[in-house]
Design a protein around this motif. Structure first.
Motif, short mmCIF file in Angstrom:
data_model
loop_
_atom_site.label_atom_id
_atom_site.label_comp_id
_atom_site.label_asym_id
_atom_site.label_seq_id
_atom_site.Cartn_x
_atom_site.Cartn_y
_atom_site.Cartn_z
N CYS A 68 0.86 -1.19 0.00
CA CYS A 68 0.00 0.00 0.00
C CYS A 68 0.90 1.24 0.00
O CYS A 68 1.85 1.33 0.78
N CYS A 88 -6.59 1.60 4.58
CA CYS A 88 -6.20 3.00 4.34
C CYS A 88 -7.22 3.71 3.46
O CYS A 88 -7.52 4.88 3.66
N CYS A 136 -4.21 -0.25 0.46
CA CYS A 136 -4.93 -1.35 1.11
C CYS A 136 -6.34 -0.85 1.42
O CYS A 136 -6.59 0.35 1.45
N CYS A 192 0.32 3.21 3.80
CA CYS A 192 0.91 2.67 5.04
C CYS A 192 2.22 1.93 4.77
O CYS A 192 3.04 1.78 5.67
N ARG A 208 0.63 -3.03 4.49
CA ARG A 208 -0.34 -4.03 4.03
C ARG A 208 -0.36 -4.12 2.50
O ARG A 208 0.13 -3.24 1.81
ZN LIG Z 1 -2.47 0.89 3.77
#
Ligand SMILES: [Zn+2]
Length: 251
Positions: free
Chosen positions: A48, A84, A81, A51, A54
């Motif tokens: 992602c 988020c 992800c 972040c 993930r």
């Molecule tokens: Zn994320």
């Protein structure tokens, strides 16, 4: 890298593309992708952009699409992800409300953002409307003719502001560098009333990026020798300026 492994990676990438396009088929495709991964015994996934941890299963708009009235300009999207992506919409809505109150009247599009989107949000969200009324105050501002004019000053929700600006910077960082911001780097958001004089000369050297007609303009610099260092400056609707920077956590 063996030819077999390269083929599997290609297959996974192709599957992920379809996954992003066809949300309704998400689960099925994901299961297929997993089985390909388990056969290769190597876990490969696109992280992602927000972040960096993930697996990216959707695409997120940066800046958020909530701040653009219809018809929307060409938007930048980055892999994200679902946590988020879905967890951000309340902050996006708040950001839109405050931004449009600040920008309305500055341009035709800014006024449309306020009239077509913010008014609707405030009709739905009575507690937000009450909060804004309680926190706003009328200010006496000198206009271009030197006369005093009464204007409504509205206090931004700083949590929503910083959350949206941080996500936007992380997303654009990925978009421009093709890399997730390193996890030993931190990001700070800074409010600006205007562009500081001392950095104006540096700014002239950087290319301006524009989204839409004049809705969002930004400039950035990512240090090639250590990409954990970067600087970002934003102009939203010619009405709200903000900045952010990233640096190594230990500096
Ligand atoms: Zn994320």
């Amino acid at each position: 890298m063996s030819r077999k492994k390269t083929n599997i990676e290609k297959e996974i990438r192709a599957l992920k593309k379809r996954l992003a396009k066809k949300q309704s088929r998400k689960r099925k495709v994901r299961i297929v992708a997993r089985s390909v991964i388990s056969k290769s015994k190597t876990v490969i996934f696109d992280p992602c952009a927000i972040c960096g941890v993930r697996e990216a299963t959707t695409r997120d708009h940066v800046p958020p699409k909530a701040i653009f009235p219809q018809p929307r300009p060409t938007m930048i999207t980055v892999p994200a992800c679902s946590e988020c992506n879905n967890g951000a919409s309340d902050f996006d809505d708040l950001f839109k409300v405050y931004l449009s109150m600040q920008a309305t009247g500055k341009s035709e599009i800014a006024t449309r953002l306020f009239k077509e989107r913010t008014v609707r949000t405030l009709q739905r969200n009575k507690s937000l409307l009450a909060k804004i009324k309680a926190e706003s105050k009328s200010l006496l501002v000198e206009n271009t003719e030197g006369e005093s004019e009464e204007k409504l000053g509205v206090l931004w929700d700083s949590e929503a502001h910083d959350h949206v600006v941080e996500r936007t910077i992380r997303g654009l960082y990925y978009h421009h560098s093709k890399k997730v911001l390193a996890n030993d780097a931190e990001l700070k958001v800074q409010w600006l009333k205007s562009i500081p004089e001392e950095i104006e000369s540096i700014l002239e050297l950087l290319t301006e990026q524009v989204i839409g007609d004049d809705q969002v303009r930004y400039k950035y610099y990512i240090a090639p020798e250590d990409p954990r260092h970067s600087v970002w400056l934003f102009d939203f609707y010619g009405a709200h300026y903000t900045s952010g920077y990233t640096e190594p956590t230990d500096s």
